[in-house]
Design an enzyme around this catalytic site. Structure first.
Site, PDB file in Angstrom:
ATOM      1  N   GLN A 298     -27.416   9.305 -41.462  1.00 15.32           N
ATOM      2  CA  GLN A 298     -26.067   9.644 -41.000  1.00 15.32           C
ATOM      3  C   GLN A 298     -25.024   8.696 -41.563  1.00 15.32           C
ATOM      4  OE1 GLN A 298     -28.020  10.015 -36.749  1.00 15.32           O
ATOM      5  NE2 GLN A 298     -25.859  10.484 -36.549  1.00 15.32           N
TER       6      GLN A 298
ATOM      7  N   PHE B 112     -29.298  13.323 -34.477  1.00 16.28           N
ATOM      8  CA  PHE B 112     -28.936  13.026 -33.078  1.00 16.28           C
ATOM      9  C   PHE B 112     -28.666  11.542 -32.827  1.00 16.28           C
ATOM     10  CE2 PHE B 112     -32.123  16.537 -33.003  1.00 16.28           C
ATOM     11  CZ  PHE B 112     -31.229  17.573 -32.796  1.00 16.28           C
TER      12      PHE B 112
ATOM     13  N   GLU C 104     -28.596   6.984 -37.696  1.00 20.78           N
ATOM     14  CA  GLU C 104     -27.354   6.233 -37.919  1.00 20.78           C
ATOM     15  C   GLU C 104     -27.673   4.855 -38.492  1.00 20.78           C
ATOM     16  OE1 GLU C 104     -23.361   4.655 -35.559  1.00 20.78           O
ATOM     17  OE2 GLU C 104     -24.592   6.224 -34.659  1.00 20.78           O
TER      18      GLU C 104
ATOM     19  N   ARG D 113     -19.973   1.602 -24.083  1.00 20.38           N
ATOM     20  CA  ARG D 113     -19.633   2.994 -23.787  1.00 20.38           C
ATOM     21  C   ARG D 113     -20.212   3.426 -22.445  1.00 20.38           C
ATOM     22  NH1 ARG D 113     -17.582   7.798 -26.193  1.00 20.38           N
ATOM     23  NH2 ARG D 113     -17.104   6.817 -28.195  1.00 20.38           N
TER      24      ARG D 113
ATOM     25  N   ARG E  98     -27.171  10.845 -29.149  1.00 17.89           N
ATOM     26  CA  ARG E  98     -26.094  11.731 -28.717  1.00 17.89           C
ATOM     27  C   ARG E  98     -25.495  11.302 -27.368  1.00 17.89           C
ATOM     28  NH1 ARG E  98     -27.305  18.084 -29.424  1.00 17.89           N
ATOM     29  NH2 ARG E  98     -25.177  18.789 -29.852  1.00 17.89           N
TER      30      ARG E  98
ATOM     31  N   THR F 251     -16.182   3.331 -30.513  1.00 16.68           N
ATOM     32  CA  THR F 251     -15.714   2.178 -29.740  1.00 16.68           C
ATOM     33  C   THR F 251     -15.537   0.949 -30.622  1.00 16.68           C
ATOM     34  OG1 THR F 251     -18.020   1.795 -29.103  1.00 16.68           O
ATOM     35  CG2 THR F 251     -16.636   2.949 -27.530  1.00 16.68           C
TER      36      THR F 251
ATOM     37  N   ALA G 290     -20.496   9.738 -32.972  1.00 21.31           N
ATOM     38  CA  ALA G 290     -19.426   9.632 -31.976  1.00 21.31           C
ATOM     39  C   ALA G 290     -18.591  10.907 -31.879  1.00 21.31           C
ATOM     40  CB  ALA G 290     -18.517   8.437 -32.282  1.00 21.31           C
TER      41      ALA G 290
ATOM     42  N   GLU H 263     -21.076  15.682 -28.818  1.00 20.61           N
ATOM     43  CA  GLU H 263     -21.690  14.908 -27.744  1.00 20.61           C
ATOM     44  C   GLU H 263     -21.310  15.346 -26.336  1.00 20.61           C
ATOM     45  OE1 GLU H 263     -22.400  10.456 -29.331  1.00 20.61           O
ATOM     46  OE2 GLU H 263     -20.329  11.110 -29.418  1.00 20.61           O
TER      47      GLU H 263
END
Length: 782
Positions: free
Chosen positions: A210, A241, A245, A323, A355, A454, A523, A723
């Site tokens: 990702q 998902f 990342e 978060r 996610r 964030t 995100a 998400e």
């Protein structure tokens, strides 16, 4: 000149707001969509596989590679000593070690990297290597980590008002806790990378990731080379998902290490079981709350603690726990709040993005509080939820951001009416009184989810748009396609901008040499960021074309791009004819585009700011049945209203909502991560880890898009959809609790940890039955 266009005129038509299948759909259905493992391997391609630690915690004392060295087809065995640059590939903070040469911090941690002539030989050789260790006691329990203050990053707190005073002075108080399970990403395409030297003295890497830019940068740092030495390409992923990342980077780095030293292509593909063992999951959490409230259930103050089970290293845990803290309010106003987040260090693989990125683990606390307050007061949970919703005058979050849009009450009231909430509630209560074995539950839960990374600097994107002289358009952007339809949405935005049909726009693979310094596709920001960057490029080209048309045809500035034509005061011409004419007159038909999200900021020292550009909203109503003898549960009906702003592609949005809900339902009911006492992952495959199957889909599943233009200037006033719908699944968990609540005639609602497996449901049912028995005996004694 205006290079961002955010409003879509109601009569403009074009590509937006129409349902188009995503760009790989037909290929996927026909089996012709190529993933990295489907592509022909380069001549002389070798295969690599990691050698895994046999213990959970300890120190390596000796390594015996003799059996592997003697195996025919083994080319080389790499260790940390063969890494010319950085060994630590932590994405934000240090701590993620590519190959360990001494300390072992989790079971199956990579120690060596075998390269051989085939995948099977590499795996066989890796199994033959013997690693001798001095084993030490591992920390696997989150309560021990909290007690010993073992953190991967320091704790952080949010505070607004005086929570302790407000709770102590409240008419009623409650305390509760909840253990929230983790979740395996279970993408269909596992972790895979292919690295090969290119003709210009660098490396070309194909990686299922990702975040191509991060893979590029980390490979360059591992090899001690400039970033331009590495080009990373990603055409499509078979799901991610969040699990690709940061988790794709180690395998790209190892493949690149082999290709760098051996001068040939090297491919790394993890077996599914090792993919489970070697990649991080959704963070499990252990959370606590203390709440004060009045007779109406209106919250006076809350004190919430969220504890993330982070694993051995920071990875993305700092932002993930942030978060969770930001979303511990969900859709509810807390006039006085203290929210603390701990990042707990334990001896497991480092947990990572999934996610919702920590939002679900925090948000579920708000829903538990609403259910528990309702049970304590003998009220319907929906009334308590409506009472505590953000509204004008009650609109400041615990992190001091003002909530500007208030649509949830309208969404809830519409769904109440359209799905017959109160009538069904009465029928279910009557059913439960006469049904000794099967109990039904019903719950409606809202979602308010903040949209933006964030980490502030990630809120940027780039794109590249070419218009060729025949009028066809080439689109490249920094986002990655993992099945969510991002490429199709961005292509629709480009087509809308130029006023042409969607099939005029061609989409190419994400590459770091086309769009540099990109952010991860995560995100829920893929379309927001990359769509706006692409639109910026489109509008720069349109400005050039408009100026050319005005001068060339001697017309006013009323130049309109629509229906594959360009119209002006004196007539019109096709878009393809204009492209050729502009080319012949030496007008540039190519542009990069760029976008950075405005308005967002967060002062961590003060724990105040606007970390989110806007909020997405949704409401779900779920009906369930449980068997109080077996603990089994069935979701029989789901009704959803979800806020997507001006939908760019309704069918893709509905697909994302349905998929996210089912994935969230799995997290809350069937997907149970388990580790053995020695720290080895026990649920390391589909035989022991159960995701929802098609038979688990609710028999009645109604999804309605609640369209209202985004008040913020997003791309054509759309809203993110990846998400937020995941958290709609809380309605399933709350409905199961509602069914269990009926066992005590709705007088006692026992806690229910997640996932709500049959075992946990049975435990909660037993607790409710025991409470009822104890109270009946008490009444008899009186």
């Amino acid at each position: 000149m205006r290079h961002f266009e955010t409003d879509k005129k109601p009569t403009s038509g074009g590509a937006l707001g129409k349902s188009h299948y995503h760009d790989s759909a037909i290929k996927q259905v026909c089996g012709s969509a190529n993933y990295i493992d489907d592509n022909p391997e380069p001549a002389g391609c070798l295969h690599g596989y990691p050698v895994l630690a046999p213990i959970t915690a300890g120190v390596i004392t000796a390594i015996d590679t003799s059996a592997a060295d003697a195996l025919e087809g083994v080319v080389r065995i790499f260790s940390a000593a063969d890494i010319p640059g950085k060994i630590d590939i932590g994405p934000v903070f240090p701590g993620d070690v590519l190959l360990t040469d001494k300390e072992i911090q989790y079971h199956h941690q990579p120690v060596l990297f075998v390269v051989a002539e085939s995948h099977d030989i590499a795996r066989q050789a890796a199994d033959l290597i013997v690693i001798h260790c001095d084993e030490s006691k591992a920390v696997l329990d989150i309560h021990q980590a909290i007690a010993e203050k073992r953190w991967v990053r320091p704790p952080h707190s949010l505070q607004r008002g005086e929570a302790e005073r407000a709770i102590s002075e409240a008419k009623h108080q409650l305390k509760g806790e909840l253990t929230v399970g983790g979740q395996e990403h279970f993408y269909l395409e596992g972790q895979i990378s292919l690295a090969q030297p290119n003709q210009d003295g660098g490396l070309f890497v194909q990686c299922s990731t990702q975040h191509p830019t991060e893979v590029q940068h980390l490979i360059a740092k591992v090899l001690k080379q400039p970033f331009h030495y590495v080009t990373v390409e990603m055409r499509r992923m078979g799901g991610a998902f969040g699990g690709k990342e940061t988790q794709g980077a180690p395998w790209g780095c190892l493949a690149a290490l082999g290709a760098y030293h051996l001068g040939c292509a090297v491919k790394v593909r993890l077996a599914r079981t090792d993919d489970f063992r070697l990649t991080g999951k959704r963070h499990p959490f252990y959370n606590k709350y203390h709440v004060g409230f009045d007779d109406d259930g209106l919250i006076d103050g809350v004190d919430i603690e969220v504890n993330g089970y982070c694993g051995y290293s920071p990875d993305l845990s700092d932002a993930i726990v942030d978060r969770a803290m930001f979303h511990a309010d969900n859709a509810y106003y807390y006039p006085n709040a203290k929210i603390t987040g701990n990042r707990c260090k334990v001896n497991t693989v480092s947990h990572t993005a999934f996610r919702g990125f920590g939002g679900p683990q925090g948000m579920i606390m708000a829903e538990q509080i609403m259910d528990d307050v309702a049970a304590a007061l003998g009220k319907d949970p929906l009334e308590i939820r409506k009472t505590n919703l953000y509204r004008i005058g009650r609109d400041i979050t615990p992190y001091h951001q003002k909530v500007e849009q208030h649509v949830l009450l309208d969404m809830i009231e519409r769904l109440e009416q359209d799905a017959d909430y109160w009538q069904r509630k009465a029928k279910i209560k009557d059913f439960n009184q006469h049904s000794p074995i099967i109990k039904k539950g019903l719950a409606m839960t809202p979602v308010k989810f903040g949209i933006s990374f964030t980490v502030q600097h990630l809120n940027q994107a780039g794109a590249l748009v070419h218009v060729y002289s025949d009028g066809s358009i080439h689109l490249n952007h920094g986002g990655t396609e993992m099945g969510q339809g991002l490429n199709t949405k961005v292509a629709q935005i480009v087509a809308q901008g130029f006023g042409v049909d969607l099939d005029v726009v061609g989409i190419t693979a994400t590459r770091t040499d086309k769009v540099p310094n990109t952010s991860p596709t995560a995100a829920s920001s893929g379309t927001d960021l990359n769509g706006m960057a692409a639109l910026n490029a489109v509008n720069i080209i349109k400005d050039r074309l408009t100026a050319f048309v005005i001068e060339h045809f001697d017309v006013s500035d009323k130049v309109v791009f629509a229906d594959n034509h360009i119209s002006h005061d004196k007539g019109s011409l096709s878009f393809s004819d204009l492209a050729e004419l502009a080319y012949m007159n030496r007008i540039s038909l190519s542009s990069t585009g760029y976008y950075a999200t405005p308005k967002i900021h967060y002062d961590r020292e003060k724990a105040q700011g606007n970390p989110f550009f806007y909020y997405s909203h949704g409401v779900a109503l779920s009906e369930v049945e449980i068997d109080i003898l077996t603990g089994e549960n069935t979701v029989t009906r789901v009704d959803i209203y979800h806020d997507v702003g001006n939908s760019i592609n309704p069918s893709l949005d509905v697909g994302q909502i349905e998929g996210a809900f089912i994935q969230g339902m799995g997290w809350l009911t069937t997907e149970d991560l388990q580790w053995k006492p020695n720290g080895e992952l026990a649920s390391a495959g589909p035989a022991t880890y159960k995701i929802p199957a098609i038979g688990d889909t609710p028999a009645e599943f109604n999804v309605t898009l609640y369209e209202s233009a985004n008040p913020e200037a997003t791309v054509f006033r759309s809203k993110a959809v990846g998400e937020p719908p995941f958290m709609l699944s809380f309605s399933v968990w709350s409905a199961i609790r509602n069914a269990i609540h009926s066992v005590s005639d709705y007088r006692y609602a026992p806690p229910l940890d997640t996932p709500a497996t049959p075992e946990r449901i049975l435990q909660a049912v037993t607790a409710a039955e025991q409470w009822l028995l104890d109270n009946e005996q008490e009444n008899d004694n009186d």
